[in-house]
Motif scaffolding. Structure first.
Motif, PDB file in Angstrom:
ATOM      1  N   GLN A  43     -13.920  -6.355 -10.108  1.00  0.00           N
ATOM      2  CA  GLN A  43     -14.232  -7.359 -11.134  1.00  0.00           C
ATOM      3  C   GLN A  43     -13.135  -7.405 -12.186  1.00  0.00           C
ATOM      4  N   LYS A  44     -12.570  -6.239 -12.529  1.00  0.00           N
ATOM      5  CA  LYS A  44     -11.443  -6.207 -13.460  1.00  0.00           C
ATOM      6  C   LYS A  44     -10.254  -6.978 -12.897  1.00  0.00           C
ATOM      7  N   VAL A  45     -10.029  -6.850 -11.587  1.00  0.00           N
ATOM      8  CA  VAL A  45      -8.930  -7.570 -10.937  1.00  0.00           C
ATOM      9  C   VAL A  45      -9.085  -9.073 -11.165  1.00  0.00           C
ATOM     10  N   GLY A  46     -10.339  -9.549 -11.044  1.00  0.00           N
ATOM     11  CA  GLY A  46     -10.607 -10.977 -11.246  1.00  0.00           C
ATOM     12  C   GLY A  46     -10.410 -11.403 -12.682  1.00  0.00           C
ATOM     13  N   TYR A  52     -11.623 -16.248  -5.716  1.00  0.00           N
ATOM     14  CA  TYR A  52     -12.645 -15.838  -4.758  1.00  0.00           C
ATOM     15  C   TYR A  52     -12.037 -15.146  -3.540  1.00  0.00           C
ATOM     16  N   ASN A  53     -11.021 -15.738  -2.950  1.00  0.00           N
ATOM     17  CA  ASN A  53     -10.446 -15.190  -1.714  1.00  0.00           C
ATOM     18  C   ASN A  53      -9.880 -13.787  -1.937  1.00  0.00           C
ATOM     19  N   GLU A  54      -9.207 -13.602  -3.073  1.00  0.00           N
ATOM     20  CA  GLU A  54      -8.622 -12.296  -3.377  1.00  0.00           C
ATOM     21  C   GLU A  54      -9.716 -11.241  -3.571  1.00  0.00           C
ATOM     22  N   LEU A  55     -10.730 -11.571  -4.370  1.00  0.00           N
ATOM     23  CA  LEU A  55     -11.783 -10.600  -4.655  1.00  0.00           C
ATOM     24  C   LEU A  55     -12.631 -10.321  -3.415  1.00  0.00           C
ATOM     25  N   ASN A  56     -12.882 -11.352  -2.628  1.00  0.00           N
ATOM     26  CA  ASN A  56     -13.687 -11.172  -1.416  1.00  0.00           C
ATOM     27  C   ASN A  56     -12.961 -10.271  -0.409  1.00  0.00           C
ATOM     28  N   THR A  57     -11.650 -10.442  -0.289  1.00  0.00           N
ATOM     29  CA  THR A  57     -10.867  -9.602   0.618  1.00  0.00           C
ATOM     30  C   THR A  57     -10.932  -8.136   0.188  1.00  0.00           C
ATOM     31  N   LEU A  58     -10.812  -7.889  -1.121  1.00  0.00           N
ATOM     32  CA  LEU A  58     -10.902  -6.515  -1.625  1.00  0.00           C
ATOM     33  C   LEU A  58     -12.293  -5.939  -1.381  1.00  0.00           C
ATOM     34  N   PHE A  59     -13.314  -6.753  -1.607  1.00  0.00           N
ATOM     35  CA  PHE A  59     -14.696  -6.297  -1.418  1.00  0.00           C
ATOM     36  C   PHE A  59     -14.963  -5.972   0.045  1.00  0.00           C
ATOM     37  N   LYS A  60     -14.470  -6.804   0.945  1.00  0.00           N
ATOM     38  CA  LYS A  60     -14.678  -6.570   2.381  1.00  0.00           C
ATOM     39  C   LYS A  60     -13.973  -5.306   2.850  1.00  0.00           C
ATOM     40  N   GLY A  61     -12.980  -4.853   2.084  1.00  0.00           N
ATOM     41  CA  GLY A  61     -12.262  -3.638   2.446  1.00  0.00           C
ATOM     42  C   GLY A  61     -12.978  -2.358   2.056  1.00  0.00           C
ATOM     43  N   PHE A  75     -22.735  -7.666  -6.713  1.00  0.00           N
ATOM     44  CA  PHE A  75     -21.376  -8.210  -6.736  1.00  0.00           C
ATOM     45  C   PHE A  75     -21.222  -9.315  -5.698  1.00  0.00           C
ATOM     46  N   GLU A  76     -21.911  -9.179  -4.592  1.00  0.00           N
ATOM     47  CA  GLU A  76     -21.847 -10.208  -3.552  1.00  0.00           C
ATOM     48  C   GLU A  76     -22.414 -11.535  -4.063  1.00  0.00           C
ATOM     49  N   ARG A  77     -23.436 -11.458  -4.892  1.00  0.00           N
ATOM     50  CA  ARG A  77     -23.992 -12.674  -5.500  1.00  0.00           C
ATOM     51  C   ARG A  77     -22.968 -13.322  -6.427  1.00  0.00           C
ATOM     52  N   TYR A  78     -22.234 -12.483  -7.144  1.00  0.00           N
ATOM     53  CA  TYR A  78     -21.158 -12.989  -8.007  1.00  0.00           C
ATOM     54  C   TYR A  78     -20.083 -13.693  -7.173  1.00  0.00           C
ATOM     55  N   LEU A  79     -19.706 -13.082  -6.048  1.00  0.00           N
ATOM     56  CA  LEU A  79     -18.721 -13.704  -5.161  1.00  0.00           C
ATOM     57  C   LEU A  79     -19.231 -15.044  -4.632  1.00  0.00           C
ATOM     58  N   ASP A  80     -20.506 -15.091  -4.292  1.00  0.00           N
ATOM     59  CA  ASP A  80     -21.090 -16.354  -3.818  1.00  0.00           C
ATOM     60  C   ASP A  80     -20.998 -17.432  -4.897  1.00  0.00           C
ATOM     61  N   ALA A  81     -21.231 -17.033  -6.154  1.00  0.00           N
ATOM     62  CA  ALA A  81     -21.141 -17.987  -7.263  1.00  0.00           C
ATOM     63  C   ALA A  81     -19.718 -18.522  -7.399  1.00  0.00           C
ATOM     64  N   MET A  86     -15.745 -23.310  -6.458  1.00  0.00           N
ATOM     65  CA  MET A  86     -14.321 -23.544  -6.233  1.00  0.00           C
ATOM     66  C   MET A  86     -14.017 -25.031  -6.330  1.00  0.00           C
ATOM     67  N   VAL A  87     -12.754 -25.349  -6.602  1.00  0.00           N
ATOM     68  CA  VAL A  87     -12.336 -26.750  -6.647  1.00  0.00           C
ATOM     69  C   VAL A  87     -12.698 -27.433  -5.329  1.00  0.00           C
ATOM     70  N   GLY A  88     -13.334 -28.593  -5.445  1.00  0.00           N
ATOM     71  CA  GLY A  88     -13.766 -29.350  -4.278  1.00  0.00           C
ATOM     72  C   GLY A  88     -15.243 -29.194  -3.973  1.00  0.00           C
ATOM     73  N   LYS A  89     -15.869 -28.146  -4.550  1.00  0.00           N
ATOM     74  CA  LYS A  89     -17.295 -27.920  -4.334  1.00  0.00           C
ATOM     75  C   LYS A  89     -18.122 -28.770  -5.302  1.00  0.00           C
ATOM     76  N   LYS A  90     -19.352 -29.073  -4.907  1.00  0.00           N
ATOM     77  CA  LYS A  90     -20.261 -29.765  -5.816  1.00  0.00           C
ATOM     78  C   LYS A  90     -20.744 -28.776  -6.866  1.00  0.00           C
ATOM     79  N   ALA A  91     -20.632 -29.144  -8.112  1.00  0.00           N
ATOM     80  CA  ALA A  91     -21.015 -28.243  -9.193  1.00  0.00           C
ATOM     81  C   ALA A  91     -22.507 -27.935  -9.131  1.00  0.00           C
ATOM     82  N   PRO A  92     -22.891 -26.652  -9.207  1.00  0.00           N
ATOM     83  CA  PRO A  92     -24.314 -26.299  -9.209  1.00  0.00           C
ATOM     84  C   PRO A  92     -25.042 -26.964 -10.373  1.00  0.00           C
ATOM     85  N   SER A  93     -26.316 -27.221 -10.182  1.00  0.00           N
ATOM     86  CA  SER A  93     -27.099 -27.879 -11.224  1.00  0.00           C
ATOM     87  C   SER A  93     -27.254 -26.959 -12.435  1.00  0.00           C
ATOM     88  N   ILE A  94     -27.339 -27.569 -13.597  1.00  0.00           N
ATOM     89  CA  ILE A  94     -27.599 -26.861 -14.846  1.00  0.00           C
ATOM     90  C   ILE A  94     -28.703 -27.616 -15.572  1.00  0.00           C
TER      91      ILE A  94
END
Length: 223
Positions: A43-46, A52-61, A75-81, A86-94
């Motif tokens: 999380q500090k790295v982020g 997302y791709n960088e943090l997910n790769t570290l987590f999978k390791g 942390f996996e829920r955070y990665l999902d968020a 990400m750019v191009g995704k539909k923004a979650p509802s608020i």
């Protein structure tokens, strides 16, 4: 010093500090795949600009036992968020309450370019950012642009006073849950100020644009 490096030094963070370089943190994670503490280091790295791709790769390791731990699942829920915003995704509802205590939603601004601004009255860098946002809003508010302020405050009075004192005339919402703000969790926000720019169809088109960088993007979009 560029803007991103400067912001890394002045943002409001809940529990961690940047005492090491990013490279040192990554090496620490890779050297300790069986240590649950490596999740916190990822999380500090982020930091403020999580990739997302960088943090997910570290987590999978990390070892499977670590990934399947309670901390790993959180942390996996955070990665999902992060992945879902990400750019191009539909923004979650608020949908949260405005200053009048009425529910207000991001979808109420559909058809406009919207800057979702995560901030709090108690966050000095957020308050320093506000005058720039006031100028941005003055320039673009009549050009199909709006701001939705999402506060990480817990105290209504402090939140309301900061909005008035800083002359923030756009729409504001909060669930007054501090760092546990439900929208903040949906958007993977672990440091403030932070923002996302959403297009009229509700898709994320940029993250963490500030000052003149934000203005330049809006001039390009709204010309």
């Amino acid at each position: 010093m560029n803007m991103k490096k400067l912001l890394l030094l002045i943002i409001c963070l809940p529990t961690f500090l940047f005492a090491q370089t990013k490279e040192e943190l990554i090496n620490q994670v890779k050297a300790n795949p069986a240590d649950k503490n490596s999740i916190r280091i990822i999380q500090k790295v982020g930091g403020y600009f999580p990739d997302y791709n960088e943090l997910n790769t570290l987590f999978k390791g990390l070892d499977k036992k670590v990934r399947k731990s309670t901390e790993g699942k959180i942390f996996e829920r955070y990665l999902d968020a992060l992945k879902n915003t990400m750019v191009g995704k539909k923004a979650p509802s608020i949908t949260q309450f405005d200053l009048n205590g009425d529910p207000y939603s991001l979808s109420d601004l559909k058809g406009k370019y919207v800057l979702i601004d995560f901030w709090a009255s108690w966050c000095p860098p957020c308050r320093e950012e506000n005058p720039k946002l006031v100028k941005t809003y003055a320039e673009f508010k009549d050009k199909n642009f709006e701001i939705l302020g999402v506060s990480f405050d817990k105290e209504f009075t402090a939140w309301e006073k900061a909005i008035k004192d800083d002359n923030l005339t756009w729409k504001h919402v909060s669930d007054l849950q501090g760092w546990n703000n439900s929208a903040g969790q949906s958007y993977g926000v672990k440091a403030i100020p932070q923002n996302l720019l959403v297009d009229p169809e509700g898709k994320v088109i940029a993250r963490n644009l500030h000052g003149e960088e934000l203005n330049a993007k809006l001039r390009e979009l709204l010309k």
